[in-house]
Write a protein that holds these residues in place. Structure first.
Motif, PDB file in Angstrom:
ATOM      1  N   UNK A 113       0.751  -1.208  -0.017  1.00  0.00           N
ATOM      2  CA  UNK A 113       0.101  -0.101  -0.058  1.00  0.00           C
ATOM      3  C   UNK A 113       0.873   1.148  -0.058  1.00  0.00           C
ATOM      4  N   UNK A 114       2.230   1.135  -0.066  1.00  0.00           N
ATOM      5  CA  UNK A 114       3.088   2.309   0.145  1.00  0.00           C
ATOM      6  C   UNK A 114       2.965   3.069  -1.056  1.00  0.00           C
ATOM      7  N   UNK A 115       3.529   4.582  -0.669  1.00  0.00           N
ATOM      8  CA  UNK A 115       3.405   5.436  -1.596  1.00  0.00           C
ATOM      9  C   UNK A 115       3.980   5.414  -3.021  1.00  0.00           C
TER      10      UNK A 115
ATOM     11  N   UNK B 155      -3.518  -0.312  -5.641  1.00  0.00           N
ATOM     12  CA  UNK B 155      -4.399   0.235  -6.429  1.00  0.00           C
ATOM     13  C   UNK B 155      -5.907   0.529  -5.893  1.00  0.00           C
ATOM     14  N   UNK B 156      -6.140  -0.293  -4.875  1.00  0.00           N
ATOM     15  CA  UNK B 156      -7.452   0.075  -4.217  1.00  0.00           C
ATOM     16  C   UNK B 156      -7.233   1.222  -3.539  1.00  0.00           C
ATOM     17  N   UNK B 157      -6.061   1.581  -2.765  1.00  0.00           N
ATOM     18  CA  UNK B 157      -5.801   2.755  -2.083  1.00  0.00           C
ATOM     19  C   UNK B 157      -5.866   3.938  -3.019  1.00  0.00           C
ATOM     20  N   UNK B 158      -5.313   3.905  -4.125  1.00  0.00           N
ATOM     21  CA  UNK B 158      -5.531   4.821  -4.976  1.00  0.00           C
ATOM     22  C   UNK B 158      -6.978   5.352  -5.388  1.00  0.00           C
ATOM     23  N   UNK B 159      -7.854   4.516  -5.466  1.00  0.00           N
ATOM     24  CA  UNK B 159      -9.118   5.009  -5.790  1.00  0.00           C
ATOM     25  C   UNK B 159      -9.979   5.242  -4.599  1.00  0.00           C
ATOM     26  N   UNK B 160      -9.448   5.097  -3.306  1.00  0.00           N
ATOM     27  CA  UNK B 160     -10.189   5.360  -2.256  1.00  0.00           C
ATOM     28  C   UNK B 160      -9.703   6.783  -1.614  1.00  0.00           C
TER      29      UNK B 160
END
Length: 481
Positions: A15-17, A51-56
């Motif tokens: 999940x990292x940047x 990718x999930x993190x990007x959309x959220x």
């Protein structure tokens, strides 16, 4: 440059940047958000959650995005919501379709404003949730919890063969069929109302992400395979229905590649061809992620934090590290964090160069090798609990590369109680997870070592006779070249 100024290269989680930033620069985001892809495949640690993190996290006008984390999901309860009237691969499609639709309807109902709240469509939805769930704050694991859904004139009354359904019994005995037909009728009505309200509220797109489907899974048995197949088929079905409307509702599934490979159903090849986004990495893309991370910490790049000498065989340091990974960000970051710790220890006690040296990299291998074995255990054990019997046999042989006959002689001596895998099955499984590479023709008249992680199209060849253990496991198994 003094590497002691670096506290860490970050968490090993995907999940990292820097991983997230890398995906933004590729077509992955647009293929999920705008294209036909709804099944994102990748090995554990490849970056699916980024990718999930990007959309959220990246707010876009007209977009509502929600991640449904299945950690702690009541799989045993869901297993009771099957329909014996349909094919095995479709037994859970209706229940997943219902779950996706009510999650979507709940999202829409929570966002209603102004006059939309007083439309018949809104009243129907709110009454349905009130009667069956006590309101509009239902957790993912609770949508299928009631044994029976109540249906009334004030909510929804789907008709089956001209007769209104006053309720739908979710928990049925194995001989009781018909659940899919009834549940699909209800899902159709809920979806129709929710899509109308979504358009009325000006919500242009809703993305529902199903992530961490493997959490808490001890065995990937037939019922779990059927449930995941049902989710995939339901997602395709709902996405198609929603695409006919001006509102874009899309469910996206993030799944480990090895789990996808275990599932078999009639439309699998069609979905693979049209709807799969496969996350893959190479040395160049991994270096981009590392440079992004190093730059955010030091303002420099990878070349600034190591000396100029090459490793044995004139191999560059980063290439040496990557050769011991499965081409995943998680592996590279793990190695770098161990390397950072070893370099700091060496500088503080013995002095010398304040950047990474060859010795630092070599001294990191044993700890990294243990990390890699633990990662493999998480992946392989749901399919084969006794897989480390094969590792013991390889360790006893003591060589990085070996002949099939040597393994066939050692393996039976290492087999523990409950292990039913033959030596052939053991070798095939180890190859599938890239614990082993196989020596085979390269296509240019020569031969080379082939690993599944770097060449996924190279399937198992039962006639193979020579195998090589992945370099990342060499130290853990105490192997010699």
């Amino acid at each position: 440059m003094d590497v002691r100024s670096i506290s860490t290269f970050g968490a090993v989680a995907a999940e990292d940047e820097p991983v997230l930033n890398y995906f933004v620069e590729t077509s992955a985001v647009s293929e999920i958000g705008e294209g036909e892809k709804f099944l994102v495949l990748g090995r554990k640690g490849s970056g699916k959650t980024a990718l999930v993190r990007y959309f959220n996290e990246k707010k876009q006008n007209g977009l509502v995005s929600i991640a449904l984390n299945l950690r702690g999901y009541p799989w045993a309860l869901h297993a009771k919501r099957s329909d014996s009237d349909v094919d095995e691969s479709e037994r859970y499609e209706a229940s997943w379709r219902y779950l996706i639709v009510v999650e979507f309807a709940q999202l829409v109902a929570k966002r209603l404003t102004g006059l939309s709240k007083w439309t018949d469509e809104a009243k129907n939805l709110i009454e349905f949730f009130s009667q069956n769930y006590g309101g509009l704050d239902v957790g993912l694991g609770d949508f299928l919890r009631p044994e029976k859904l109540r249906l009334t004139k004030a909510s929804f009354e789907p008709q089956l063969l001209g007769v209104k359904l006053g309720g739908i019994t979710l928990e049925r005995k194995s001989e009781q069929g018909g659940l899919a037909r009834e549940l699909n009728l209800l899902s159709d009505l809920i979806l129709k109302n929710a899509l109308y309200l979504c358009g009325r509220e000006g919500i242009e797109k809703i993305l529902i992400h199903f992530d961490e489907l493997d959490q808490g899974m001890l065995r990937f048995d037939s019922p779990r395979q059927q449930m995941l197949t049902g989710l995939i088929l339901a997602t395709r079905s709902v996405n198609r229905e929603a695409a006919k409307n001006s509102v874009k509702l899309k469910s996206v599934i993030y799944l480990r590649t090895d789990l996808w490979n275990q599932i078999n159903f009639s439309d699998k090849n069609k979905i693979t061809t049209t709807s799969v986004l496969d996350i893959s990495w190479d040395e160049a893309s991994l270096l981009k992620v590392v440079n992004s991370r190093v730059n955010s910490i030091t303002g420099k790049n990878w070349d600034a934090i190591h000396d100029a000498t090459t490793m044995r065989g004139r191999q560059q340091k980063f290439s040496y590290i990557v050769a011991r990974t499965f081409l995943r960000p998680r592996d590279v970051i793990s190695y770098l964090n161990i390397l950072l710790s070893k370099a700091k220890e060496r500088i503080n006690t013995k002095g010398g160069a304040t950047v990474f040296t060859n010795k630092d990299i070599v001294d990191s291998k044993r700890e990294y090798s243990t990390y890699l074995r633990l990662e493999l255990h998480d992946e392989i054990s749901p399919h084969w609990r006794e897989w480390e019997d094969a590792l013991k046999a390889i360790s006893k042989m003591g060589l990085l590369s070996f002949a099939r006959i040597s393994f066939e002689q050692r393996y039976p001596q290492a087999v523990t109680a409950g292990n039913v895998y033959t030596s052939e099955q053991a070798l095939e499984t180890l190859y599938e997870y890239s614990v082993l590479g196989a020596y085979r023709a390269s296509g240019y008249g020569g031969k080379k070592w082939v690993y599944r992680y770097s060449e996924p199209g190279e399937a198992w060849d039962s006639s193979g006779n020579l195998f090589k253990v992945h370099l990342g496991l060499k130290e853990h198994l105490a192997l010699k070249e």
